[in-house]
Enzyme design. Sequence first.
Site, PDB file in Angstrom:
ATOM      1  N   GLU A 297     -11.851  53.216  59.365  1.00 17.50           N
ATOM      2  CA  GLU A 297     -11.634  54.654  59.207  1.00 17.50           C
ATOM      3  C   GLU A 297     -11.881  55.440  60.494  1.00 17.50           C
ATOM      4  O   GLU A 297     -12.493  56.512  60.492  1.00 17.50           O
ATOM      5  CB  GLU A 297     -12.473  55.188  58.042  1.00 17.50           C
TER       6      GLU A 297
ATOM      7  N   GLU B 257      -8.559  49.039  51.493  1.00 23.56           N
ATOM      8  CA  GLU B 257      -9.698  49.521  50.705  1.00 23.56           C
ATOM      9  C   GLU B 257      -9.222  50.623  49.789  1.00 23.56           C
ATOM     10  O   GLU B 257      -8.552  51.560  50.223  1.00 23.56           O
ATOM     11  CB  GLU B 257     -10.809  50.033  51.632  1.00 23.56           C
TER      12      GLU B 257
END
Length: 541
Positions: A198, A316
């Site tokens: 991220e 994810e």
Amino acid sequence: MDFRLFLFLFLTSLPAIFAQLQDTADANIVVDGTERAAEVDENFICATMDWWPHDKCNYNQCPWGYTSAINLNLSHPLLTKAIQAFKPLRIRVGGSLQDRVLYDLEGLKLRCHPFRKEKGGLFGFSRGCLRMSRWDELNLFFNKTGAIVTFGLNALYGRHVIDKTAWGGDWDSSNAYEFVKYTVSKGHKIDSWEFGNELCGSGVEAKVSAEQYGKDLIKLRKIIDELYEKSVEKPTLVAPGGFYEKKWFSKLLQVTGSGVVNIITHHLYDLGSGDDPNLVRKILSPHSLNKTAATLIDLEQTRKQHGPWAKSWVGESGGAFNSGGRNVSDTFVDSFWYLDQLGMAAKYNTKVYCRQSLIGGNYGLLDRDTFVPNPDYYSALLWNRLMGGGVLAVERNASPFLRIYAHCSRGRPGITLLLINLSNQTEFILNVENGLGRLHAIRTTNHRQSSIVRGVKRAVSWVGQKTSDRPLHREEYHLTPANGRLRSKTMLLNGTPLELTKDGNIPKLEPAFTDVNSPISITLRSIKFIALPNFDAPACW
């Protein structure tokens, strides 16, 4: 009886009469078995093992317990059995603190200690340490369970903050180099290495420019090629492991070019925060679920345009971020979202889908304390056993509350349908046709009618030109919540609770065998897998 009284009673009963007339609706679908609309990997189902320590808390709760890759009890027999049931399960080791993990090896330039709360630290934590003794234990466990391993490397090591959440400077590859080198020397089998978590686009708490990220990926590619030069099997390289932003992803693929990144991976948390009081409503809303499609379509276009050599993964996805929704993400209702997103991701050519998480948080497939499977575990296991790699196109004339996906059946002839009924008012009866010239469907028409007058109805059978050796039944796996409670933690399969056996084993997922000519239906707010062995689908041969 007085006429006025009769008229009054008749008029007041009309809503109930009309409700009965509307409780069943037809759904017409055509499955095209002539070609595959998309293809997923054999090990499409994946689950994550995170780094969060026990004192990771949100919304006045701390739902992680001791489930970190660093302290999870790997000797628990149910953990082993739960993973082995997938034969095999892909496990992605990674998460928010991935870029704070140091590998305890020679040359490490920073002190190696456990994660601890730190004001001003990323996500409120200090750097943490993965000791090689624990890494060896994890790999012994992965070997024992047959897990396919994707490991996320620290992509912030050596960088520095340049502006608020923006990090700059070259990635210091020294610690990762020694870690990968150690892994190779020990013979630990890693299927793929992921770089960062991220950090792409706007990031979450940290971000790196696409140009710098691409430059560092080229460096990592050289490290992998060097250290695995003598290996028969070379791991793939996965990146960037974050939320999709078209401009950033496009630039990354342009900077790296072909031969560097094998897998483009992104994260999805389209339900919003875990404390949202409207979480259940969102899960049951077709409009809410459909929002994911835009991301999947745009990413696929970006991949085709700028990186056709790479595959796409959902690296994810836990539905609701910040550990998921308490008493929602670990209950039956969550499977409406989860299975729908599996079907949608596969439809748009996603090769692997990693669920956050295997264990830990409110969205764990396994309960963090008992290791007993939550409802979504069984949903994932059924998908894994029934839905094959070939994704088939479905034309439909049905309510948006009825979600329909079709795949080649896994390991056997025919196809498998996944039906998801989000409606609390309408039961659907399906009229399914074979798109193969529509020659193999025995068709009857189902008219909407009340449950009182509805009789025995014929639906569809899918027979090939030779039927003598074909099964005369189909398999149905009907999922409903215990006691009709959507937020129940017990899922029923064909009316039987899915619970551990007396010996503490994962239960067998037995189908109900139904005459191939009997109606196909899906009751209110329930889920059904239907294996159709007679469906003639050349794309699945």
